[in-house]
Structures are given as structure tokens and as C-alpha cells.
Motif scaffolding. Structure first.
Motif, PDB file in Angstrom:
ATOM      1  N   MET A 236      -7.153  -4.281   3.112  1.00  0.00           N
ATOM      2  CA  MET A 236      -8.148  -4.158   2.044  1.00  0.00           C
ATOM      3  C   MET A 236      -7.970  -5.245   0.993  1.00  0.00           C
ATOM      4  O   MET A 236      -8.938  -5.658   0.350  1.00  0.00           O
ATOM      5  CB  MET A 236      -8.061  -2.780   1.395  1.00  0.00           C
ATOM      6  CG  MET A 236      -8.590  -1.650   2.262  1.00  0.00           C
ATOM      7  SD  MET A 236     -10.308  -1.885   2.787  1.00  0.00           S
ATOM      8  CE  MET A 236     -11.149  -1.920   1.210  1.00  0.00           C
ATOM      9  N   ILE A 237      -6.733  -5.708   0.816  1.00  0.00           N
ATOM     10  CA  ILE A 237      -6.500  -6.793  -0.144  1.00  0.00           C
ATOM     11  C   ILE A 237      -7.255  -8.040   0.302  1.00  0.00           C
ATOM     12  O   ILE A 237      -7.964  -8.674  -0.488  1.00  0.00           O
ATOM     13  CB  ILE A 237      -4.987  -7.089  -0.265  1.00  0.00           C
ATOM     14  CG1 ILE A 237      -4.252  -5.867  -0.813  1.00  0.00           C
ATOM     15  CG2 ILE A 237      -4.751  -8.304  -1.150  1.00  0.00           C
ATOM     16  CD1 ILE A 237      -2.747  -6.044  -0.875  1.00  0.00           C
ATOM     17  N   ALA A 238      -7.117  -8.391   1.569  1.00  0.00           N
ATOM     18  CA  ALA A 238      -7.801  -9.586   2.082  1.00  0.00           C
ATOM     19  C   ALA A 238      -9.311  -9.406   2.065  1.00  0.00           C
ATOM     20  O   ALA A 238     -10.061 -10.351   1.768  1.00  0.00           O
ATOM     21  CB  ALA A 238      -7.320  -9.891   3.497  1.00  0.00           C
ATOM     22  N   ILE A 239      -9.779  -8.204   2.371  1.00  0.00           N
ATOM     23  CA  ILE A 239     -11.217  -7.938   2.378  1.00  0.00           C
ATOM     24  C   ILE A 239     -11.809  -8.183   0.996  1.00  0.00           C
ATOM     25  O   ILE A 239     -12.861  -8.821   0.846  1.00  0.00           O
ATOM     26  CB  ILE A 239     -11.485  -6.496   2.853  1.00  0.00           C
ATOM     27  CG1 ILE A 239     -11.209  -6.389   4.364  1.00  0.00           C
ATOM     28  CG2 ILE A 239     -12.913  -6.063   2.542  1.00  0.00           C
ATOM     29  CD1 ILE A 239     -11.215  -4.972   4.894  1.00  0.00           C
ATOM     30  N   HIS A 240     -11.126  -7.693  -0.040  1.00  0.00           N
ATOM     31  CA  HIS A 240     -11.637  -7.878  -1.398  1.00  0.00           C
ATOM     32  C   HIS A 240     -11.394  -9.298  -1.906  1.00  0.00           C
ATOM     33  O   HIS A 240     -12.249  -9.873  -2.583  1.00  0.00           O
ATOM     34  CB  HIS A 240     -11.000  -6.856  -2.338  1.00  0.00           C
ATOM     35  CG  HIS A 240     -11.638  -5.509  -2.259  1.00  0.00           C
ATOM     36  ND1 HIS A 240     -12.599  -5.079  -3.127  1.00  0.00           N
ATOM     37  CD2 HIS A 240     -11.462  -4.504  -1.360  1.00  0.00           C
ATOM     38  CE1 HIS A 240     -12.990  -3.863  -2.796  1.00  0.00           C
ATOM     39  NE2 HIS A 240     -12.311  -3.485  -1.730  1.00  0.00           N
ATOM     40  N   ALA A 241     -10.235  -9.867  -1.588  1.00  0.00           N
ATOM     41  CA  ALA A 241      -9.922 -11.212  -2.071  1.00  0.00           C
ATOM     42  C   ALA A 241     -10.913 -12.240  -1.532  1.00  0.00           C
ATOM     43  O   ALA A 241     -11.281 -13.187  -2.231  1.00  0.00           O
ATOM     44  CB  ALA A 241      -8.499 -11.593  -1.690  1.00  0.00           C
ATOM     45  N   HIS A 242     -11.353 -12.056  -0.286  1.00  0.00           N
ATOM     46  CA  HIS A 242     -12.267 -13.018   0.334  1.00  0.00           C
ATOM     47  C   HIS A 242     -13.717 -12.554   0.291  1.00  0.00           C
ATOM     48  O   HIS A 242     -14.582 -13.182   0.907  1.00  0.00           O
ATOM     49  CB  HIS A 242     -11.839 -13.292   1.773  1.00  0.00           C
ATOM     50  CG  HIS A 242     -10.567 -14.071   1.880  1.00  0.00           C
ATOM     51  ND1 HIS A 242     -10.532 -15.443   1.834  1.00  0.00           N
ATOM     52  CD2 HIS A 242      -9.282 -13.669   2.006  1.00  0.00           C
ATOM     53  CE1 HIS A 242      -9.277 -15.860   1.931  1.00  0.00           C
ATOM     54  NE2 HIS A 242      -8.497 -14.797   2.036  1.00  0.00           N
ATOM     55  N   GLU A 243     -13.956 -11.439  -0.413  1.00  0.00           N
ATOM     56  CA  GLU A 243     -15.313 -10.910  -0.568  1.00  0.00           C
ATOM     57  C   GLU A 243     -16.001 -10.732   0.782  1.00  0.00           C
ATOM     58  O   GLU A 243     -17.147 -11.146   0.993  1.00  0.00           O
ATOM     59  CB  GLU A 243     -16.137 -11.819  -1.484  1.00  0.00           C
ATOM     60  CG  GLU A 243     -15.562 -11.931  -2.883  1.00  0.00           C
ATOM     61  CD  GLU A 243     -16.361 -12.847  -3.789  1.00  0.00           C
ATOM     62  OE1 GLU A 243     -16.911 -13.856  -3.283  1.00  0.00           O
ATOM     63  OE2 GLU A 243     -16.432 -12.572  -4.979  1.00  0.00           O
ATOM     64  N   GLU A 631      -3.663 -14.022   6.201  1.00  0.00           N
ATOM     65  CA  GLU A 631      -3.003 -13.490   5.007  1.00  0.00           C
ATOM     66  C   GLU A 631      -2.581 -12.036   5.201  1.00  0.00           C
ATOM     67  O   GLU A 631      -1.543 -11.601   4.686  1.00  0.00           O
ATOM     68  CB  GLU A 631      -3.941 -13.610   3.805  1.00  0.00           C
ATOM     69  CG  GLU A 631      -4.147 -15.050   3.349  1.00  0.00           C
ATOM     70  CD  GLU A 631      -5.244 -15.170   2.304  1.00  0.00           C
ATOM     71  OE1 GLU A 631      -5.668 -14.118   1.775  1.00  0.00           O
ATOM     72  OE2 GLU A 631      -5.673 -16.305   2.027  1.00  0.00           O
ATOM     73  N   THR A 632      -3.377 -11.259   5.922  1.00  0.00           N
ATOM     74  CA  THR A 632      -3.024  -9.858   6.165  1.00  0.00           C
ATOM     75  C   THR A 632      -1.755  -9.747   6.997  1.00  0.00           C
ATOM     76  O   THR A 632      -0.885  -8.907   6.719  1.00  0.00           O
ATOM     77  CB  THR A 632      -4.191  -9.134   6.866  1.00  0.00           C
ATOM     78  OG1 THR A 632      -5.326  -9.139   5.995  1.00  0.00           O
ATOM     79  CG2 THR A 632      -3.828  -7.698   7.196  1.00  0.00           C
ATOM     80  N   VAL A 633      -1.631 -10.591   8.007  1.00  0.00           N
ATOM     81  CA  VAL A 633      -0.408 -10.597   8.812  1.00  0.00           C
ATOM     82  C   VAL A 633       0.795 -10.949   7.941  1.00  0.00           C
ATOM     83  O   VAL A 633       1.860 -10.315   8.031  1.00  0.00           O
ATOM     84  CB  VAL A 633      -0.542 -11.585   9.997  1.00  0.00           C
ATOM     85  CG1 VAL A 633       0.804 -11.795  10.685  1.00  0.00           C
ATOM     86  CG2 VAL A 633      -1.574 -11.071  10.995  1.00  0.00           C
ATOM     87  N   VAL A 715      11.115 -11.193  -1.785  1.00  0.00           N
ATOM     88  CA  VAL A 715       9.891 -10.806  -1.084  1.00  0.00           C
ATOM     89  C   VAL A 715       8.848 -10.370  -2.102  1.00  0.00           C
ATOM     90  O   VAL A 715       9.157  -9.615  -3.031  1.00  0.00           O
ATOM     91  CB  VAL A 715      10.139  -9.657  -0.083  1.00  0.00           C
ATOM     92  CG1 VAL A 715       8.833  -9.244   0.593  1.00  0.00           C
ATOM     93  CG2 VAL A 715      11.159 -10.057   0.964  1.00  0.00           C
ATOM     94  N   ALA A 716       7.627 -10.846  -1.921  1.00  0.00           N
ATOM     95  CA  ALA A 716       6.488 -10.398  -2.724  1.00  0.00           C
ATOM     96  C   ALA A 716       5.457  -9.822  -1.761  1.00  0.00           C
ATOM     97  O   ALA A 716       4.565 -10.540  -1.283  1.00  0.00           O
ATOM     98  CB  ALA A 716       5.894 -11.557  -3.524  1.00  0.00           C
ATOM     99  N   PRO A 717       5.570  -8.512  -1.423  1.00  0.00           N
ATOM    100  CA  PRO A 717       4.709  -7.933  -0.381  1.00  0.00           C
ATOM    101  C   PRO A 717       3.221  -8.061  -0.667  1.00  0.00           C
ATOM    102  O   PRO A 717       2.435  -8.319   0.247  1.00  0.00           O
ATOM    103  CB  PRO A 717       5.143  -6.458  -0.362  1.00  0.00           C
ATOM    104  CG  PRO A 717       6.518  -6.449  -0.932  1.00  0.00           C
ATOM    105  CD  PRO A 717       6.526  -7.539  -1.955  1.00  0.00           C
ATOM    106  N   VAL A 718       2.813  -7.896  -1.924  1.00  0.00           N
ATOM    107  CA  VAL A 718       1.389  -7.936  -2.244  1.00  0.00           C
ATOM    108  C   VAL A 718       0.813  -9.326  -2.003  1.00  0.00           C
ATOM    109  O   VAL A 718      -0.294  -9.482  -1.491  1.00  0.00           O
ATOM    110  CB  VAL A 718       1.155  -7.499  -3.695  1.00  0.00           C
ATOM    111  CG1 VAL A 718      -0.307  -7.678  -4.079  1.00  0.00           C
ATOM    112  CG2 VAL A 718       1.562  -6.041  -3.868  1.00  0.00           C
ATOM    113  N   ALA A 719       1.562 -10.354  -2.346  1.00  0.00           N
ATOM    114  CA  ALA A 719       1.103 -11.733  -2.130  1.00  0.00           C
ATOM    115  C   ALA A 719       1.401 -12.219  -0.719  1.00  0.00           C
ATOM    116  O   ALA A 719       0.863 -13.239  -0.286  1.00  0.00           O
ATOM    117  CB  ALA A 719       1.760 -12.659  -3.146  1.00  0.00           C
ATOM    118  N   GLY A 720       2.274 -11.487  -0.001  1.00  0.00           N
ATOM    119  CA  GLY A 720       2.638 -11.921   1.349  1.00  0.00           C
ATOM    120  C   GLY A 720       3.617 -13.070   1.345  1.00  0.00           C
ATOM    121  O   GLY A 720       3.733 -13.796   2.334  1.00  0.00           O
ATOM    122  N   GLY A 721       4.344 -13.256   0.239  1.00  0.00           N
ATOM    123  CA  GLY A 721       5.268 -14.381   0.117  1.00  0.00           C
ATOM    124  C   GLY A 721       6.711 -13.967   0.324  1.00  0.00           C
ATOM    125  O   GLY A 721       7.124 -12.872  -0.071  1.00  0.00           O
TER     126      GLY A 721
END
Length: 762
Positions: A236-243, A631-633, A715-721
Motif C-alpha cells: 500500500m505504501i508503493a501504491i500511494h507513493a506512486h499514485e 520498492e515493495t520488495v 534498517v529502515a523498513p518503511v523506506a526499504g533501506g
């Protein structure tokens, strides 16, 4: 007497005939990418009579040197941006002019070479664009000596995007809250005005607000996207981030539910043909079915007849309908490990257009006849009613061929499956002759637990069944493009340009460090890359060379003008085989229906006029989907490993920059970063030619594709970093200490960048 092709006309000849210089011809081609054919060039420079021989030879020489590329009957500069693109306006220059860049861009592209200066439009002609807007623009090479390489004139301004930030709420001990943006590198924001329905850990949309000059920037919560961000909800993060549109409007769902199944009227009855679908075991929709048999024509000994039937989506999704408008808006389906965002509602994709076993379904089919050497002899398209004889999975079909049929495949083995594999052997001969690009890079798949969290990451086995379906689909796509070209019907091609000259040169320099050569001045062919890959197969450099060759390639796209498909080594190619999940294929289906007179639901004149705009929109949607999936992966793996700080992992260096090393964990396929400042006491310098960071004092360092041991430190799980610490000692690098001096000499400054842009525009 005509000159030999490729030879330059003597200066005296040019002066006497008042012929243009090669540089002038190149400049005309660059400035007129859609109108630069031989006839147009001759007219522009007043070239007549016998001088046309000089022009033909000059253009042939420019093609041989890789300076121009044919796009149908037109010529263009390699690596150039298309004539129409979706752009994001990102800033203004010193003079106040708007600056844009491709909405979904190639991450390896040179930033300076992809910037676009937006030309002001005519007053009163629609809304004026501004910073932050997304626009559709017509591009042309800039005539300025400095600044962006392209100029753009806005054709359409899309719906204004809200200036919001997507992030996770984090509570502090003093009772205040912060917003942690999902975008890497963005600073935290102080939340004010209350959280509304949000709570600690929720994913929210926040709107920046004015605050004091000093301290953190401020924002207020606008809406709650999801409760408690977990591994199960990261898509859902990627869905909203990329509109990415993911909720179908009520009128679209209502239209889909009201559609009645298409009947057999006006269609050929193919229900007796034992077509079968072969898909992943967990596939929910089945949009392609296949059949093969020996050709009984005595004039074609050893030949085969291959049939590919594709779900007839055009029978249900009519131009201009709510369903059609929503499908174009989405462009394609988007696939995440935990969900799919479909292009079409389930009523269409999983029901009416899914080629279910033993159920009547409308289809658009192509029958292709191949000679024994794999050369296609003829093909024909048909609009049919069909009935799938069996729904098979890839492993199931492969097991039957390998001698382990089950109850379902046993009856199909002799009459259906073996003829398919015999036909695949024939098509493989044609593929071998064609020599498409053969990169060997394994693809990883995330396997989730029932609760949506990561179970493991696997590399699925690549079966002959996968390659069979892939080759059948490629041939069907080629047949579609050939038919439409032959009928002079407008269409959307799938195009893939040759590597740009800049990327060719970078690759050439790198290969020289390994004792490998890449021809200079010749028109690139996939076979040249294949020979290089074959030379390093099984060696310590195999993985490295495959990776660098991949990075040298251009990105495929959609366009109404044909330039061929470099990677597949095909002169014409169009996506036809997946209209359930790609809008481009639906356009091609409609074009075939119109060109062949197969019904009233073909491509309309209004759609033909908008093909350039449509191609730009679906190309941008495809890149958007790829970025969101990637990004989701990254986020899933980061969340999965967040409990394993300080553990050691085996990794491979996947990227080298001045700032540090990107490493990819072998077990998980996830990427992380090692800052150059943490590598040790030496001063590390980026050696671009060798794709390495080299210590100035020691000559030791790290190189792309090196296998290393790393420790996970952040680790930054929300950013995927993820940030790692290097454990492996540096190694001797090609050129040693000389690499530092070479890198220093090769460092490009602003003047060189400007010179490069001027050279490219000539």
C-alpha cells in the motif's frame, strides 16, 4: 561513378555541389526526429539529381558508425528521448523557466541528458503548468548551448497532485509525534494539530504547513492510509507513493457486472481444437492458450503449425467507455508479492476473459506456419469461439514431458503436449539463427506466509515449458505487427532502442579492463553482446559482465513509430498476447479487428489520432509499476531483516558510486548501502571505467560484482533501506594506484558536460 558506401565525400566535391556537411545532416536529424527521412533531408538541403547518391552513402556511413538509427523510413539519433513523453515539472532555472524530467525515468540515465526546458504556452490555452505538475509534452532537442538537452511544449496538464507527504507516525516520550517519510533521504517532520484517527505506527498522508524558521519542518495529518504498517501492508505504501489507481469507480464496476458473455455469432468455431493454457500454478486469469501440430503440406517437410489464442478483451471493453478510460488510466496490472492491482475488474479478467477449462470463450487467434529451420512461412488471424481442453501449470506440463505425467496430462501427452514441444524445437532453431540478446540473470521471488509476512526468497527454476510459451508469444506478437504494417494500420509498437553511444563507450572501456573488446563504429547487434557473454561464461567475471551489459541497455517502451526491438533482434514487434493486463495489447487487438474487418469493435479514428499520447501514457505507467514493485520488495525484505541487526551476510557488490557501494544479499536479492566513509582509513576514489572504488594510497578496493561479507547495522523498513558495514578486506584492483589518477583525469566538469551536449546535438 558512385562512391563506395561509408566513404565521406571529398571536401572539394561538397564545395562544388554545395552539399551539407555531415554535422549539418546530423543536426537536422536531431532537430526533426519524426520528419527526418532521406526525402525530407534532400528537400531541406536542396539535394537533387546525382547528389542523392552522396546523400545515400553519407546516411549509410552515419548508420554504420552508430550516429543515427533507422525508425521505419525515418532517421533519429540513438538514445534520444521520444517525441512525446509524460514529464514531472521539478524546478525552475535561474531565469524562471520551468524544468522537467521524465515521470518514470531510467535510473542509469545521465540526469543532464534527460532534463527538459518547458517552453511557455499561448495565453488562454488551458491551465498553466507549474512546479509539481505532471504533464504530457512534445519534445524537441534544445537549441541552447547550455542547460537542458531538450525543450518541451505542454500538450496536456494532468489533474493537480496534492502536495502531501506519505509517512509513518512515530510517537515521542514527551507526547509529541513525528512523521517518518517513506521516501529515503527525506527529513522527519513534526506533526501538529492532532492525529485525528491516526495512531502510533500508522501510515498517513500529511500536508506540509508553515512553521518557525528554525527546527523541524511541520505537517498535519490529512488521511490515514493504513493501520499499523506491517509486512502485510507494505504494498500500500508503493501504491500511494506512486499514485497507482487501485479502487475501481462504481460506474466501472457497474459496467463490468452488466456485461453479458459474448456468443459464437460472427466467429469461427474452434471449440474442437485441443488448445491448452499453461500458466503459473497460482494464476487466477488465463489469457493465452496454445496448440501445435505437424504441417501436412508436402511442400513444407518438417514444418509445424502453431496456434496462439488470446482472450478477446476488445469484445467487452469498448473505446471511450468507463471501463476503457479506467484501463488506460491504469495502463497495466501491477504485481506485488501480496496482491495484484489489476487493469480490469475481476468480472472481466478472472471471468469473462479468462480462458477457463471446458468453458466457451471468445478469442482472437493467430495460426502460424513454420519451416523446419524455424523460419515463419505464413500466418493468419481469426476471431473465434474456443474451449480450453485443459488448464496446466508450467511444472505439470514439464513433468509430463520429462516422463512423469499425472492423471490430467497422461491423456494429453501424445496428442497435445509432445506436438507442442516438437514445435518449440523448430522455433528454437529460428531463435538461434536470429540471435536475440541472451542475458543470464536469475530472478528471485518472495514466498509469503499465510499471514503475509516473508517466508523465504527463492529463485524459481527456469523450465523448458516457460521458454516454450515465451517463444510462442514472441512469434504471435511479431505476426500482429507484420499484419498491421501490411494493412497500413496505425498501431502501438513495442520498441527497444540500441544502447546509446555514451553507454556503448562506457561498456567498451569496462570490457577493455578485462581484456575483452567491443567493436567501435559498427551498428550494434545483440550477437556482439552474446559473443562477449559466451567468452566469460563459467569464469569469475561471468556475473559481473552480465550485470554491466544489462546496465548498458536502453529501456523498452511503446510508440506509434517503429524502430524495432534491439534485445529480441526483431524489425517489428507489438504486444498482442496479454490484453487482460496491458492496455497496449488491447490497442493492438482493436487495430487487428479494424484492419481485418473482424467486427464493429475495432480501433476508432479518434483512438488513432491519440496513439502518440496513449503510447506515452502507458510507457509511463509501465515504469511506474516497475518502480512500485521493486520498492515493495525492498521494503518487505528490510522489514523481514529488521530483527537481524549485527548479523553477517554474504553479498555481491551491485553498484559503485562516489558515495559508496550498493550491495545485494545473495540469499534475499535485497539491496543495501555501504557509505564510502566507513570503508577504512584509506581515501577511496571512484574509478568509473573499472566500476570500482580504489584506495588512493594502497591501490586496493572494491569492484562491481565482488563477493563480500557484510554486517547489517541499520534498517529502515518503511523506506526499504538497509545500511551495512564492510567486513571483507579490499582487494587489488586493475590499474592499482594508477586507477586514482585515471579517474581524476576522467572526471567530468561543467564545461565537459556542456561540450558533450553540444556534440550530441550536432
Amino acid at each position: 561513378m558512385a562512391r563506395a558506401p561509408g566513404r565521406k565525400a571529398p571536401a572539394g566535391d561538397r564545395a562544388e555541389s554545395r552539399l551539407p556537411s555531415r554535422e549539418a545532416v546530423l543536426r537536422f536529424i536531431a532537430e526533426n526526429p519524426d520528419r527526418a527521412g532521406k526525402r525530407e533531408i534532400a528537400k531541406a538541403f536542396g539535394i537533387k539529381g546525382g547528389d542523392r547518391v552522396w546523400l545515400k552513402d553519407t546516411l549509410a556511413a552515419l548508420q554504420d558508425e552508430g550516429l543515427v538509427k533507422k525508425r521505419g523510413k525515418r532517421l533519429a539519433r540513438p538514445g534520444s528521448l521520444p517525441g512525446v513523453m509524460v514529464l514531472d515539472i521539478v524546478s525552475r532555472d535561474a531565469g524562471g523557466a520551468l524544468i522537467a524530467r521524465p515521470a518514470e525515468r531510467d535510473v542509469d540515465a545521465d540526469e543532464a541528458e534527460t532534463l527538459v526546458a518547458i517552453r511557455p504556452g499561448r495565453p488562454g490555452r488551458g491551465p498553466a503548468p507549474g512546479v509539481g505538475d505532471r504533464v504530457l509534452a512534445r519534445l524537441s532537442p534544445s537549441d541552447a548551448d547550455t542547460g537542458p538537452a531538450y525543450a518541451g511544449r505542454v500538450m496536456k496538464v494532468f489533474e493537480k497532485r496534492r502536495q502531501t507527504v506519505l509517512g509513518v507516525v512515530r510517537g515521542l516520550a514527551d507526547g509529541t509525534h513525528r512523521l517518518v517519510p517513506i521516501e529515503r533521504g527525506k527529513p522527519e517532520l513534526a506533526l501538529e494539530g492532532g492525529l485525528g484517527a491516526a495512531s502510533d505506527g500508522d501510515l498517513v498522508e500529511a500536508e506540509p504547513v508553515r512553521g518557525p524558521r528554525h527546527g523541524l519542518p511541520r505537517a498535519r495529518v490529512v488521511s490515514v492510509v493504513g493501520d499499523q504498517v506491517t509486512e502485510k501492508a507494505v504494498s500500500m505504501i508503493a501504491i500511494h507513493a506512486h499514485e497507482i489507481p487501485h479502487v475501481f469507480p462504481p460506474e466501472v464496476l457497474a459496467e463490468a457486472e452488466a456485461i453479458a458473455p459474448a456468443g459464437a455469432n460472427g466467429r469461427e468455431d474452434w471449440r474442437a481444437m485441443p488448445l491448452v493454457t499453461i500458466d503459473p500454478a497460482d494464476a487466477k486469469d488465463h489469457d493465452d492458450a496454445v496448440h501445435a501440430e505437424p504441417d501436412d503440406d508436402p511442400k513444407n517437410p518438417g514444418g509445424v503449425v502453431v496456434t496462439v489464442a488470446i482472450a478477446d478483451v476488445a469484445a467487452y471493453v469498448r473505446p471511450g467507455s468507463p471501463l476503457d478510460r479506467e484501463a488506460l488510466k491504469r495502463g497495466n496490472s501491477v504485481y506485488f508479492p501480496d496482491r495484484v492491482v489489476p487493469m480490469l475488474p475481476e468480472r472481466i479478467s478472472n471471468d469473462l476473459c479468462s480462458l477457463r477449462e471446458a468453458e466457451d470463450r471468445p478469442a482472437l487467434a493467430v495460426r502460424m506456419t513454420f519451416a523446419a529451420d524455424g523460419r515463419k512461412v505464413r500466418h493468419a488471424f481469426h476471431r473465434v469461439i474456443m474451449r480450453s481442453a485443459a488448464r496446466l501449470s508450467y511444472p505439470q506440463a514439464q513433468a509430463a514431458i520429462d516422463g512423469a505425467p499425472d492423471d490430467k496430462t497422461e491423456p494429453l501427452l501424445a496428442a497435445v503436449l509432445r506436438p507442442l514441444w516438437d514445435a518449440y524445437a523448430v522455433l528454437t532453431r529460428g531463435r538461434t539463427t536470429r540471435e536475440p540478446l541472451e542475458l543470464d540473470l536469475p530472478e528471485r521471488k518472495i514466498v509469503l506466509k499465510p499471514d503475509g509476512t516473508v517466508d523465504r526468497v527463492i529463485v524459481p527454476e527456469r523450465l523448458a515449458a516457460h521458454r516454450l510459451i515465451e517463444e510462442f508469444m514472441i512469434q504471435a506478437n511479431v505476426a500482429a505487427a507484420e499484419t498491421l504494417e501490411g494493412r497500413r494500420q496505425a498501431l502501438v509498437y513495442r520498441i527497444h532502442d540500441a544502447p546509446s553511444l555514451a553507454k556503448q563507450e562506457t561498456l567498451r572501456e569496462f570490457l577493455e579492463t578485462l581484456g575483452l573488446s567491443l567493436a567501435r563504429g559498427a551498428q550494434m547487434r545483440p550477437a556482439q553482446f552474446n559473443r562477449i557473454l559466451a567468452r566469460v561464461a563459467g569464469s569469475e567475471h561471468e556475473e559481473l559482465v552480465n550485470e554491466v551489459v544489462l546496465r548498458s541497455q536502453s529501456q523498452a517502451a511503446y510508440a506509434p513509430q517503429n524502430i524495432g526491438h534491439f534485445g529480441l533482434n526483431l524489425k517489428r514487434y507489438a504486444h498482442f498476447t496479454s490484453p487482460i493486463r496491458r492496455y497496449a495489447d488491447l490497442i493492438v487487438h482493436r487495430a487487428l479487428i479494424a484492419a481485418l474487418g473482424l467486427g464493429p469493435d475495432g480501433l476508432t479514428p479518434a483512438e488513432e489520432e491519440r496513439l502518440e499520447e496513449t503510447a506515452a501514457l502507458i510507457s509511463a505507467a509501465e515504469r511506474r509499476a516497475m518502480a512500485a514493485e521493486r520498492e515493495t520488495v525492498d521494503r518487505l525484505i528490510a522489514a523481514h531483516l529488521s530483527a537481524r541487526l549485527d548479523e553477517e551476510f554474504e553479498a555481491r557488490v551491485s553498484g559503485v558510486t562516489k558515495a559508496g557501494l550498493f550491495v545485494q544479499l545473495r540469499q534475499y536479492g535485497a539491496d543495501g548501502f555501504i557509505p564510502v566513509s566507513t570503508l577504512g582509513d584509506d581515501y577511496y576514489v571512484f574509478d568509473e571505467a573499472h566500476h570500482a572504488l580504489v584506495g588512493r594510497s594502497s591501490g586496493l578496493g572494491y569492484r562491481l560484482a565482488d563477493t563480500v561479507s557484510v554486517r547489517l547495522v541499520e534498517v529502515a523498513p518503511v523506506a526499504g533501506g538497509m545500511r551495512f558495514e564492510m567486513l571483507s578486506p579490499p582487494r587489488p584492483q586493475p590499474g592499482g594506484r594508477r586507477s586514482y589518477h585515471k579517474a581524476k583525469r576522467q572526471k567530468r566538469g561543467p564545461q565537459r558536460g556542456a561540450a558533450k551536449r553540444r556534440t550530441r546535438r550536432q
